[in-house]
Design a protein around this motif. Structure first.
Motif, short mmCIF file in Angstrom:
data_model
loop_
_atom_site.label_atom_id
_atom_site.label_comp_id
_atom_site.label_asym_id
_atom_site.label_seq_id
_atom_site.Cartn_x
_atom_site.Cartn_y
_atom_site.Cartn_z
N GLU A 88 7.10 1.84 21.75
CA GLU A 88 8.16 2.33 22.64
C GLU A 88 7.70 2.38 24.08
O GLU A 88 8.52 2.36 25.00
CB GLU A 88 8.62 3.72 22.19
N ASN A 89 6.37 2.45 24.32
CA ASN A 89 5.87 2.38 25.70
C ASN A 89 6.24 1.04 26.33
O ASN A 89 6.65 0.97 27.49
CB ASN A 89 4.36 2.57 25.72
N TRP A 90 6.08 -0.04 25.57
CA TRP A 90 6.41 -1.36 26.08
C TRP A 90 7.91 -1.53 26.28
O TRP A 90 8.34 -2.08 27.31
CB TRP A 90 5.89 -2.42 25.10
N SER A 91 8.69 -1.05 25.32
CA SER A 91 10.15 -1.17 25.46
C SER A 91 10.66 -0.32 26.62
O SER A 91 11.59 -0.72 27.33
CB SER A 91 10.83 -0.75 24.15
N ARG A 92 10.06 0.84 26.83
CA ARG A 92 10.47 1.69 27.95
C ARG A 92 10.13 1.04 29.29
O ARG A 92 10.93 1.06 30.23
CB ARG A 92 9.79 3.05 27.83
N ALA A 93 8.94 0.45 29.39
CA ALA A 93 8.57 -0.23 30.63
C ALA A 93 9.43 -1.47 30.85
O ALA A 93 9.77 -1.81 31.99
CB ALA A 93 7.09 -0.61 30.59
N TRP A 94 9.79 -2.17 29.79
CA TRP A 94 10.57 -3.39 29.90
C TRP A 94 12.00 -3.13 30.33
O TRP A 94 12.56 -3.89 31.13
CB TRP A 94 10.53 -4.14 28.57
N SER A 95 12.60 -2.05 29.82
CA SER A 95 14.02 -1.78 30.09
C SER A 95 14.22 -0.73 31.18
O SER A 95 14.87 -1.00 32.20
CB SER A 95 14.71 -1.35 28.79
N GLN A 96 13.66 0.45 30.99
CA GLN A 96 13.93 1.54 31.93
C GLN A 96 13.24 1.33 33.27
O GLN A 96 13.78 1.72 34.31
CB GLN A 96 13.48 2.87 31.32
N ALA A 97 12.05 0.75 33.26
CA ALA A 97 11.33 0.50 34.52
C ALA A 97 11.69 -0.84 35.13
O ALA A 97 11.10 -1.24 36.15
CB ALA A 97 9.82 0.57 34.29
N HIS A 98 12.64 -1.57 34.53
CA HIS A 98 13.14 -2.85 35.05
C HIS A 98 12.04 -3.91 35.15
O HIS A 98 12.10 -4.79 36.03
CB HIS A 98 13.78 -2.66 36.43
N LEU A 262 5.27 -3.03 39.76
CA LEU A 262 4.20 -2.16 39.27
C LEU A 262 3.88 -1.06 40.27
O LEU A 262 3.68 0.10 39.88
CB LEU A 262 2.95 -2.99 38.99
N VAL A 263 3.84 -1.40 41.54
CA VAL A 263 3.58 -0.38 42.56
C VAL A 263 4.72 0.62 42.61
O VAL A 263 4.50 1.84 42.71
CB VAL A 263 3.37 -1.05 43.93
#
Length: 310
Positions: A88-98, A262-263
């Motif tokens: 879910e860390n990867w899915s959260r970074a992929w979707s919520q963090a754009h 990322l920044v």
């Protein structure tokens, strides 16, 4: 005067029996010492390589391992293996963090600039390496001088030039800047590579009636494939990790590339601290670079050593 068939019995002509070699004679230690020094040097070089490999690989493995942990586990047990793989860390970074949008923008920009850099750089390098004309060396040294020019000194005038040409905050404008940024090294690298290729093949193509354009694209460019792959990998690394140029020339949210994303992810956390999502995004940014080098590592070595042996 008589002649005799009996050979003279002098010791100068007939060697006597060899004296036995003393058993206690010392042997020459030169070969033994050189062999010992070679072994010591071999062990030392291998030790340095092992230490260097650990220094390089360990941070990568730690980042991958941390991307599957929870935020609490990152601080309480940073060196322990994750108790469970938290995808879910990867899915959260992929979707919520754009990260998906940043990833797509980076692929479009780097892909377009890489094709343009290799095409224009190979054409310029081929002309500089194969044809003699007034100003040849001057143009070559101009490209080399571009490698020594700090890009930070060109940011302000480059910003106003891009703004005057309506290329600011556009993908095609950033692609053109990346091409101009990477051309000096590409021309420098490929010029030396084209000089190592045999001229007889090009001369045979000219005799058969091929034009300069056809000779370049159908004969010389395929022969320069190892050099193109090598310089392409180097340009890919530099353009994929580029942060300074897009930060100044690309400020629109929907146009940002992966390094900017990322920044922004790290800064926007504040005191919330979504470190697991940040490490997941960091691993996403590293994977294409590692995959490209693993796939083309033999071609990179072949391109770098092509001009060493003739």
């Amino acid at each position: 005067m008589k002649t005799t068939d009996t050979p003279p019995t002098g010791n100068a002509l007939i060697p006597g029996p060899r004296e036995p070699r003393p058993t206690g004679a010392a042997k020459t230690p030169a070969r033994t010492e050189s062999g010992g020094e070679g072994k010591v040097l071999n062990v030392f070089s291998h030790g340095v390589l092992i230490i260097w490999a650990i220094m390089v690989v360990m941070p990568l493995l730690w980042a991958v391992m941390t991307s599957f942990k929870s935020d609490k586990a990152i601080f309480t047990s940073p060196w322990a293996l994750p108790d469970s793989l938290r995808f879910e860390n990867w899915s959260r970074a992929w979707s919520q963090a754009h990260m998906s949008d940043y990833f797509l923008n980076t692929i479009l920009v780097v892909g377009g600039s890489l094709v343009g850099t290799l095409l224009l750089g190979s054409m310029a390098a081929y002309v500089l390496a194969r044809f003699e004309f007034p100003g040849n060396r001057f143009l070559y040294f101009l490209f080399i001088g571009g490698m020594s020019f700090p890009v930070i000194l060109a940011l302000v005038p480059l910003f106003y030039v891009m703004q005057g040409m309506a290329l600011l905050n556009t993908m095609h404008g950033l692609i053109l800047v990346y091409i101009a940024y990477s051309l000096p090294f590409t021309v420098f690298f490929l010029t030396a590579f084209f000089r190592t290729l045999p001229t007889s093949v090009a001369e045979a193509a000219f005799i058969d009636g091929a034009s300069h354009t056809r000779t370049f694209f159908q004969v010389m460019l395929p022969m320069a494939r190892p050099g193109l792959i090598s310089v392409g990998i180097f340009n890919f690394l530099g353009q994929w990790n580029q942060y300074l140029l897009p930060t100044v020339l690309n400020t629109e949210q929907d146009q940002k590339v992966l390094s900017q994303g990322l920044v922004q992810l790290a800064v926007s956390q504040g005191y919330k601290g979504d470190w697991s999502g940040l490490f997941a995004g960091l691993v996403m940014a590293m994977l294409p670079v590692l995959a490209a080098y693993i796939v083309f590592q033999r071609q990179v070595v072949a391109g770098l050593t092509a001009g060493a042996v003739k």
